[in-house]
Design a protein around this motif. Structure first.
Motif, PDB file in Angstrom:
ATOM      1  N   GLU A  94       0.823  -1.202   0.000  1.00 42.25           N
ATOM      2  CA  GLU A  94       0.000   0.000   0.000  1.00 42.25           C
ATOM      3  C   GLU A  94       0.863   1.262   0.000  1.00 42.25           C
ATOM      4  O   GLU A  94       0.590   2.217  -0.742  1.00 42.25           O
ATOM      5  N   LYS A  95       1.913   1.265   0.788  1.00 37.43           N
ATOM      6  CA  LYS A  95       2.802   2.430   0.842  1.00 37.43           C
ATOM      7  C   LYS A  95       3.538   2.621  -0.486  1.00 37.43           C
ATOM      8  O   LYS A  95       3.769   3.758  -0.920  1.00 37.43           O
ATOM      9  N   ALA A  96       3.922   1.521  -1.126  1.00 33.34           N
ATOM     10  CA  ALA A  96       4.651   1.614  -2.382  1.00 33.34           C
ATOM     11  C   ALA A  96       3.754   2.069  -3.536  1.00 33.34           C
ATOM     12  O   ALA A  96       4.197   2.818  -4.419  1.00 33.34           O
ATOM     13  N   MET A  97       2.497   1.630  -3.525  1.00 36.64           N
ATOM     14  CA  MET A  97       1.606   1.909  -4.643  1.00 36.64           C
ATOM     15  C   MET A  97       0.740   3.153  -4.448  1.00 36.64           C
ATOM     16  O   MET A  97       0.192   3.664  -5.425  1.00 36.64           O
ATOM     17  N   ARG A  98       0.614   3.630  -3.228  1.00 38.53           N
ATOM     18  CA  ARG A  98      -0.248   4.781  -2.971  1.00 38.53           C
ATOM     19  C   ARG A  98       0.116   5.996  -3.824  1.00 38.53           C
ATOM     20  O   ARG A  98      -0.783   6.627  -4.410  1.00 38.53           O
ATOM     21  N   PRO A  99       1.401   6.390  -3.957  1.00 40.04           N
ATOM     22  CA  PRO A  99       1.712   7.550  -4.817  1.00 40.04           C
ATOM     23  C   PRO A  99       1.295   7.341  -6.271  1.00 40.04           C
ATOM     24  O   PRO A  99       0.809   8.275  -6.925  1.00 40.04           O
ATOM     25  N   ILE A 100       1.454   6.109  -6.767  1.00 45.34           N
ATOM     26  CA  ILE A 100       1.073   5.826  -8.150  1.00 45.34           C
ATOM     27  C   ILE A 100      -0.443   5.911  -8.314  1.00 45.34           C
ATOM     28  O   ILE A 100      -0.949   6.476  -9.295  1.00 45.34           O
TER      29      ILE A 100
END
Length: 262
Positions: A94-100
């Motif tokens: 979730e942290k890795a994909m949230r900005p995308i």
């Protein structure tokens, strides 16, 4: 005396509202507040809409739009639900994909039509891709939100009996999240219909409600045909939304009773 169901009351109010708007537009045209030469009378538009029911070309275009809508919505569901569970249960993902996600989500699907036209040679593939892109976000976000709303005590109780994460996900998280997913699908349904018709209107092609509107705009009585086709697009939207609401009420009766949300 039988108590009126809240859904019945809303349907009645909606019907009265639509009838009231029709009457206001008809009177405005009759008394000259709206120039009939610029915009036809409501009764004329309604008659034209009724005539489209027997128009084979228009019915074929409706089926084409519904095919794009259904295909795109199904693919969006199959992509967004697993992705939502992954992002909702794995904090690192979730942290890795949230900005995308936050970068892509605000981009309007209509703005991507030129890119889709360049990438896809088939108009059907182009339209379905745009529908998938637009419909994915409501389902994805609602799935993630539903997972955050799962009762942690219920999960810990199941774990205390020796159940692992897959069992907790299947027995607790999925049933609790299902109503939120259903709401996301209902919201995505309206978005998918809008994008499908817009892609037909702006992306070219020879089939679909959007293409019918584009062709009618250059013919005789253009405003009548365009407005009548737009009316049918609205009717389809109302019917599909009502169908999803009915399914939600029947399948998730317990959730509807608890939240009192249609």
């Amino acid at each position: 005396m039988r108590k009126r169901h809240p859904l019945d009351s809303k349907l009645l109010c909606g019907a009265l509202g639509a009838a009231g708007l029709f009457c206001v537009l008809e009177v405005a045209g009759r008394v000259g507040l709206i120039d009939p030469a610029a915009f036809p009378l409501a009764s004329v538009v309604l008659g034209r809409a009724a005539s489209l029911v027997t128009d084979g070309e228009f019915l074929s275009d409706v089926l084409s739009t519904l095919g794009v809508w259904a295909t795109g919505l199904t693919i969006a569901f199959m992509v967004a639900v697993p992705a939502g569970f992954l992002l909702g249960t794995v904090p690192a993902a979730e942290k890795a994909m949230r900005p995308i996600v936050e970068f892509l989500r605000p981009i309007p699907s209509i703005a991507l039509i030129p890119l889709a036209l360049a990438v896809f040679s088939e108009r059907f593939d182009m339209k379905v891709t745009l529908v998938v892109y637009a419909a994915t976000w409501p389902i994805l976000i609602n799935t993630m939100y539903g997972l955050k709303d799962v009762d942690p005590l219920a999960k810990e109780t199941l774990r205390s009996f020796g159940f692992g994460n897959p069992a907790v996900l299947w027995r607790v998280s999925l049933p609790s999240t299902a109503p939120f997913i259903a709401t996301g699908v209902r919201l995505a349904s309206a978005v998918a219909l809008i994008v499908a018709i817009s892609a037909e209107l702006l992306g070219g092609g020879s089939d679909g409600i959007g293409s019918y509107v584009l062709e009618s705009a250059g013919g005789v009585d253009a405003v009548e045909y365009v407005t009548a086709a737009a009316m049918w697009a609205g009717v389809i939207g109302v019917l599909t939304n009502g169908l999803f609401v009915l399914v939600e009420r029947r399948v998730f009766r317990w959730h509807t009773a608890r939240t009192e949300v249609v």
